[in-house]
Design a protein around this motif. Structure first.
Motif, PDB file in Angstrom:
ATOM      1  N   UNK A 196     -19.098  26.182   7.872  1.00 39.56           N
ATOM      2  CA  UNK A 196     -18.625  27.291   7.362  1.00 39.56           C
ATOM      3  C   UNK A 196     -19.061  27.494   5.900  1.00 39.56           C
ATOM      4  N   UNK A 197     -19.024  26.109   5.206  1.00 42.93           N
ATOM      5  CA  UNK A 197     -19.537  26.031   3.731  1.00 42.93           C
ATOM      6  C   UNK A 197     -20.957  26.327   3.681  1.00 42.93           C
ATOM      7  N   UNK A 198     -21.707  25.762   4.609  1.00 44.59           N
ATOM      8  CA  UNK A 198     -23.235  26.032   4.556  1.00 44.59           C
ATOM      9  C   UNK A 198     -23.604  27.373   4.834  1.00 44.59           C
ATOM     10  N   UNK A 199     -23.168  28.099   5.704  1.00 44.51           N
ATOM     11  CA  UNK A 199     -23.498  29.384   6.117  1.00 44.51           C
ATOM     12  C   UNK A 199     -22.839  30.619   5.344  1.00 44.51           C
ATOM     13  N   UNK A 200     -21.760  30.577   4.818  1.00 47.70           N
ATOM     14  CA  UNK A 200     -21.330  31.470   3.985  1.00 47.70           C
ATOM     15  C   UNK A 200     -20.754  31.384   2.503  1.00 47.70           C
ATOM     16  N   UNK A 201     -20.956  32.283   1.847  1.00 51.04           N
ATOM     17  CA  UNK A 201     -20.785  32.172   0.181  1.00 51.04           C
ATOM     18  C   UNK A 201     -19.153  32.054  -0.081  1.00 51.04           C
ATOM     19  N   UNK A 271      -9.931  42.827   5.280  1.00 56.36           N
ATOM     20  CA  UNK A 271     -10.788  41.732   4.693  1.00 56.36           C
ATOM     21  C   UNK A 271     -12.244  41.851   5.140  1.00 56.36           C
ATOM     22  N   UNK A 272     -13.231  42.834   4.572  1.00 55.74           N
ATOM     23  CA  UNK A 272     -14.378  42.912   5.363  1.00 55.74           C
ATOM     24  C   UNK A 272     -15.153  41.635   5.152  1.00 55.74           C
ATOM     25  N   UNK A 273     -16.226  41.294   6.057  1.00 58.71           N
ATOM     26  CA  UNK A 273     -16.777  39.943   5.902  1.00 58.71           C
ATOM     27  C   UNK A 273     -18.003  39.997   7.173  1.00 58.71           C
ATOM     28  N   UNK A 274     -18.994  40.428   6.823  1.00 61.62           N
ATOM     29  CA  UNK A 274     -20.063  40.406   7.838  1.00 61.62           C
ATOM     30  C   UNK A 274     -20.924  39.306   7.877  1.00 61.62           C
ATOM     31  N   UNK A 275     -21.919  39.533   8.811  1.00 59.33           N
ATOM     32  CA  UNK A 275     -22.902  38.256   8.805  1.00 59.33           C
ATOM     33  C   UNK A 275     -23.660  38.113   7.424  1.00 59.33           C
ATOM     34  N   UNK A 276     -24.128  36.946   7.272  1.00 56.85           N
ATOM     35  CA  UNK A 276     -24.866  36.762   6.015  1.00 56.85           C
ATOM     36  C   UNK A 276     -26.210  36.150   6.416  1.00 56.85           C
ATOM     37  N   UNK A 277     -27.196  36.596   5.672  1.00 59.48           N
ATOM     38  CA  UNK A 277     -28.580  35.828   5.937  1.00 59.48           C
ATOM     39  C   UNK A 277     -28.889  34.921   4.706  1.00 59.48           C
ATOM     40  N   UNK A 278     -29.065  33.881   5.054  1.00 59.86           N
ATOM     41  CA  UNK A 278     -29.524  32.894   3.962  1.00 59.86           C
ATOM     42  C   UNK A 278     -30.800  33.224   3.357  1.00 59.86           C
ATOM     43  N   UNK A 279     -31.046  33.009   2.161  1.00 55.79           N
ATOM     44  CA  UNK A 279     -32.282  33.457   1.362  1.00 55.79           C
ATOM     45  C   UNK A 279     -33.157  32.402   1.541  1.00 55.79           C
ATOM     46  N   UNK A 280     -32.846  31.095   2.305  1.00 57.73           N
ATOM     47  CA  UNK A 280     -34.067  30.184   2.521  1.00 57.73           C
ATOM     48  C   UNK A 280     -33.232  29.145   3.432  1.00 57.73           C
ATOM     49  N   UNK A 457     -33.493  32.515   8.337  1.00 58.33           N
ATOM     50  CA  UNK A 457     -33.179  31.102   7.987  1.00 58.33           C
ATOM     51  C   UNK A 457     -32.068  30.514   8.589  1.00 58.33           C
ATOM     52  N   UNK A 458     -32.073  29.177   8.881  1.00 56.02           N
ATOM     53  CA  UNK A 458     -30.773  28.457   9.551  1.00 56.02           C
ATOM     54  C   UNK A 458     -30.510  27.569   8.658  1.00 56.02           C
ATOM     55  N   UNK A 459     -29.107  27.522   8.890  1.00 56.82           N
ATOM     56  CA  UNK A 459     -28.569  26.051   8.282  1.00 56.82           C
ATOM     57  C   UNK A 459     -28.384  24.990   9.211  1.00 56.82           C
ATOM     58  N   UNK A 460     -29.075  23.911   8.828  1.00 55.13           N
ATOM     59  CA  UNK A 460     -29.148  22.575   9.785  1.00 55.13           C
ATOM     60  C   UNK A 460     -28.402  21.590   9.001  1.00 55.13           C
ATOM     61  N   UNK A 461     -27.300  21.065  10.205  1.00 53.80           N
ATOM     62  CA  UNK A 461     -26.491  19.790   9.636  1.00 53.80           C
ATOM     63  C   UNK A 461     -26.836  18.649  10.502  1.00 53.80           C
TER      64      UNK A 461
END
Length: 956
Positions: A196-201, A271-280, A457-461
């Motif tokens: 969650x921390x990695x994908x969302x601001x 509480x709106x909160x749609x999908x987020x696209x990472x910049x990189x 762009x993906x978040x990889x853990x």
């Protein structure tokens, strides 16, 4: 109250599929000729079988009620959904929606405790849960207790605040904090926070965890509680669903009586909160106390009403959910660089999470596994699924919904399906639109959705074995606490708590009819296998189990894991089918086939559509009679079994069990190692020849029984079974026998510690062997005494350690059924600094029952008459009935034993329950195993006045 429930797919029926860890295959193989589907099994026909008709009415205060009538049993599922979840929480108050859900069970102005009267009336599935978008409460009650359930739900909706004290808040705060510690203490327990921390601001409503942060939980005040209730819990923010033995004409006056006077509240602040696209692309590597490297590659996705939601759900299922999925074929069965792989879409109201995961095989470089994960994902994105893959995915997903029609209430029942559709989309029939969308999907639609969302762009853990460097206590919050302090908590000055309305009387509970346990038919196949059938026509499905008198107890101590590994291999290839062929055949039939070894039985289990019974039984017979034990399949399954063993050595509960069982039974007893996944050295040395010999020794018709429940006649069933199994003959050699009557050593008091550094909780397992063997006369009284002590949510142990002291999220005791010598066990996970105190508290409860605290009238009613009232709920589904029948046969009971239970419970009184407790539930000669941080725990154990022996976790 008892769980943070996760809705894993856009429709509740399909939730089990998203959590499957095994994933799957890209190349296809032609189905075997006999696997053809007779009758109308088209996707349209399957969708047509999924119907949940309902009537709707809305009260003047805005309460929406849906009523679905299902008269198959005299029970009603009550499902209440509030339009408030963790995404509605403000900064500095994370975890509050879930904390409040706990408080909702602590009593209202007219109800001292919600569980006690409901369970006394026969309720089961009495529970609640919180997730990002909602909070829900569920119970399934006898029809005669519906009025009481509605009274109680209305009382906590409209008349709660006068009963919520500072003491109750402080107690439930501790319970929730221990729930968080328990989750954080598991292997990979910090992954959800990190993703969650990695994908969302910071500030995104889906970023902070539903469980919240320790600091925010600590900050919650009584003023917060009152404000939260007034702001969110009005009837206009609620969907109430009644499903079962009820109709709208009967329900409406009951709902109006209890809920009509509750005033409207404010609308829940959106509480709106749609999908987020990472910049990189974002990459993160953490070390943790885990047995293997896990690699997660994730994205946010669209809301559940998006046109892309269903194509993504099916596309991710093809990638990593099907038994024949792309990832499994490429990484588990293909290059064999992973022991498991999966992919799924986790759907929410405003967005979703698209998650892929691989468990890297020991000895494989993580970079190689990640590269393959990326390549297979990109290949599906670029090419899309094949027509065959898509049809199998559709069939599997839609067929699975048919079984979901059995349950009227509880988590995953029909009430939940209607409530979620109404709450999230304004359309209770939304599940139908989702199923119809699945049936109509084309490969191009799936490929298009995957390309739009997975090419971003993906978040990889990567979570790799090592020391835990992160502290779960500091995780799960808003995310900017280190930059500036969160809002200060309200002053802890005394807050006025007063009754808000005149008293209300609870309605009486009407009499409950006798339990109707299904009639049972008997037959014998030509080879002597006895068949038992309970015919039930509620859904067009059949469930059956082929049970062998074997199980993991047949392994001697120096061969632990051999039999279980053999059973694992049955579905991994036959002399005419590969593992891929078997997976594809199941998917084409809409069937589920599995093989596994329990402690005392080995089972092959099948669930299928009635129309596909014959070819499904043919498949079941092939995997049972003709396993190939090919060298490559054996090597792959051994690696998976070794990964399970490693996982046990990282899990606190499994570590406790691996230490506890040999201590109480003796290292060479058949039960000593039968509850584990086996010994790594033994599994590593297994060969195809050894496994084939194990199969031939134990899987034979004279050790087999077949038990069936579902929509089939005995002549139809016997014909299918004769075709599949009739030619199977027993070998000339006598059948082997298990030696579970081996004596166990006399119980003696001892404390054994297992060091697990950095554990925020300690796992306790206490117990001893008993003189009870098999099913002795009067066992029900002993089990009922145990129910008073620790066998349920309202038990004394739960009331003391959870509800009064707040040291644990849960504790239970049991005397598990066995054909050999039974054991008495207590297990719990407690906060680390209360390890010694918890042991003392448990022993004190054992001493008191019945010496100074005999069973009281409320407890007696709950465990006798309350159990009688709840029996219809316990046998609502085919699976529940099948489990009961199999247990009856294994334990040597009358085949319709459950029909005798009402008279057995009614014959019990306080005196015989007290006597059973005095004989079997004493604190004498307990073995106590503690898995925790030795530095924290050892000084506490020393205060108990007993010598402590410490074991090495790696040696277990």
């Amino acid at each position: 109250m008892k769980t943070v429930f996760r809705r894993t797919l856009p429709f509740a029926f399909l939730a089990p599929f998203a959590l499957a860890a095994s994933a799957t295959l890209a190349q296809t193989a032609p189905p075997t000729a006999e696997i053809t589907a007779p009758g109308d099994t088209s996707l349209t026909a399957l969708v047509d079988q999924v119907q949940i008709p309902y009537e709707r009415f809305t009260l003047e205060n805005g309460l929406t009620t849906l009523v679905h009538t299902d008269r198959k049993a005299p029970i009603v599922g009550v499902t209440v959904y509030y339009r408030v979840g963790s995404r509605h929480e403000p900064r500095g108050r994370t975890g509050f929606a879930h904390l409040f859900e706990h408080l909702m069970f602590g009593g209202s102005e007219n109800v001292e405790n919600f569980d006690i009267p409901l369970e006394a009336a026969g309720s089961t599935s009495t529970n609640g849960s919180t997730w990002y978008d909602r909070t829900n409460y569920v119970e399934t009650v006898p029809t005669g207790a519906l009025d009481l359930a509605l009274f109680m739900e209305s009382d906590r909706m409209g008349y709660l605040l006068g009963a919520v004290s500072q003491e109750k808040l402080d107690n439930q705060r501790m319970v929730v904090q221990n729930e968080k510690r328990q989750g954080d203490n598991q292997p990979y327990g910090l992954v959800d926070y990190l993703m969650a921390d990695g994908m969302l601001p910071v500030g995104h409503p889906y970023r902070h965890a539903t469980i919240g942060s320790m600091a925010d939980l600590e900050a919650a005040s009584l003023t917060d509680v009152q404000d939260w209730f007034r702001s969110n819990y009005g009837p206009n923010n609620v969907v109430l669903v009644l499903a079962g033995d009820i109709d709208a004409a009967t329900a409406r006056p009951m709902v109006e009586r209890w809920f009509g006077a509750i005033p409207r509240g404010p609308e829940v602040a959106e509480a709106p909160g749609g999908p987020v696209t990472l910049a990189a692309p974002v990459r993160q590597v953490v070390t943790d106390q885990v047995p293997a490297t896990h690699i997660y590659r994730t994205w946010t996705g669209p809301e559940m009403t998006s046109p892309d939601a269903i194509p993504l759900t099916v596309g991710m299922y093809i990638l990593g959910g099907l038994a024949s999925s792309r990832l499994d074929n490429a990484m588990v069965r293909g290059d064999e660089i992973a022991t498991s792989a999966s992919a799924y879409s986790l759907g929410f109201e405003k967005m979703s999470q698209l998650i892929t995961m691989v468990e890297v095989k020991d000895g494989v470089e993580p970079e190689e596994a990640e590269a393959k994960l990326v390549a297979e994902t990109e290949r599906l994105v670029t090419e899309g699924p094949t027509a065959d893959e898509l049809e199998r995915a559709k069939t599997t997903l839609i067929a699975s919904t048919v079984g979901g029609l059995e349950r009227v209430g509880g988590f995953g029942g029909k009430g939940m399906v209607l409530a979620e559709g109404e709450l999230y989309t304004g359309d209770a029939d939304h599940y139908r639109k989702e199923l119809e969308a699945i049936a109509a999907l084309t490969p191009a639609q799936v490929q298009g959705a995957l390309e739009r969302w997975l090419s971003r762009p993906a978040y990889t853990l990567s979570v790799v074995p090592g020391q835990r460097t992160l502290d779960g206590a500091t995780m799960g919050g808003w995310g900017d606490e280190d930059l500036s302090p969160p809002p200060a908590p309200d002053a802890r000055a005394p807050v006025e708590v007063t009754r808000t309305a005149p008293p209300r009387e609870a309605p009486p509970v009407l009499p409950v009819g006798e339990l109707t346990f299904p009639a049972v038919e008997h037959a014998t196949l030509s080879n002597g296998i006895e068949v038992v059938l309970a015919r039930r026509e509620a859904v067009p499905m059949v469930s059956m189990t082929l049970t062998f008198a074997a199980g993991s107890v047949v392994d001697p101590a120096d061969a632990a894991g051999r039999h279980e590994t053999m059973m694992d291999l049955l579905t991994e290839g036959t002399t005419t089918r590969s593992a891929l062929d078997i997976a594809i055949a199941q998917e084409e039939l809409g069937s589920s086939l599995s093989a596994a070894a329990g402690v005392e039985t080995s089972q092959v289990t099948l669930t299928t559509l009635t129309s596909n019974l014959a070819p499904s039984v043919a498949l079941m017979a092939d995997v049972t009679l003709n396993p190939a034990f090919r060298a490559e399949d054996v090597a792959r399954v051994k690696e998976q079994r070794l990964a399970e063993i490693a996982q046990e050595l990282a899990s606190p509960g499994s570590l406790a069990s691996k230490a506890f069982m040999p201590l109480i039974y003796g290292a060479d007893h058949p039960y000593a190692h039968a509850s584990s996944s086996g010994d790594a050295a033994v599994v590593e040395a297994l060969t195809p020849a050894v496994l084939k010999a194990e199969h031939d020794r134990w899987l034979r018709p004279d050790l087999a029984q077949i038990t069936v429940v579902g929509d089939v006649s005995m002549p139809e069933l016997v014909a299918a079974l004769e075709a599949g199994f009739g030619g199977w003959k027993a070998p000339a050699a006598p059948a082997p026998t298990r030696h579970i009557d081996a004596p166990a050593p006399a119980p003696h008091a001892q404390i054994v510690g297992v060091n697990r550094p950095n554990s925020p909780s300690s796992y306790l397992m206490l117990g001893r062997v008993t003189p009870l063997v098999g099913e002795p006369n009067g066992i029900e009284v002993i089990e009922t005494a145990n129910e008073v002590l620790g066998g349920g949510f309202l038990s004394r142990l739960m009331g003391d350690l959870r509800e009064t002291k707040g040291w644990t999220y849960g504790i239970g005791s049991s005397i598990p059924a066995a054909t050999g010598q039974r054991r008495f066990t207590i297990a719990t996970q407690v906060q680390a600094d209360r390890t010694g105190d918890s042991i003392v508290a448990i022993v004190d409860q054992l001493k008191a029952f019945p010496a100074t605290a005999p069973v009281d009238p409320v407890e007696l009613q709950r465990v006798t008459d309350g159990n009688v009232r709840g029996l219809p709920n316990r046998f609502e589904t085919n699976g529940q009935v099948l489990g009961a029948l199999v247990s009856n046969r294994v334990l040597g009971r009358d085949i319709r034993y459950q029909a005798q239970l009402p008279d057995i419970y009614r014959a019990m009184d306080a005196a015989i329950i007290n006597a059973a407790a005095a004989d079997y539930l004493t604190p004498d000669n307990l073995t106590i195993v503690v898995v925790g941080d030795r530095e924290t725990v050892a000084p506490q154990l020393e205060q108990l006045g007993m010598e402590v022996t410490w074991l090495d976790a790696e040696a277990l």
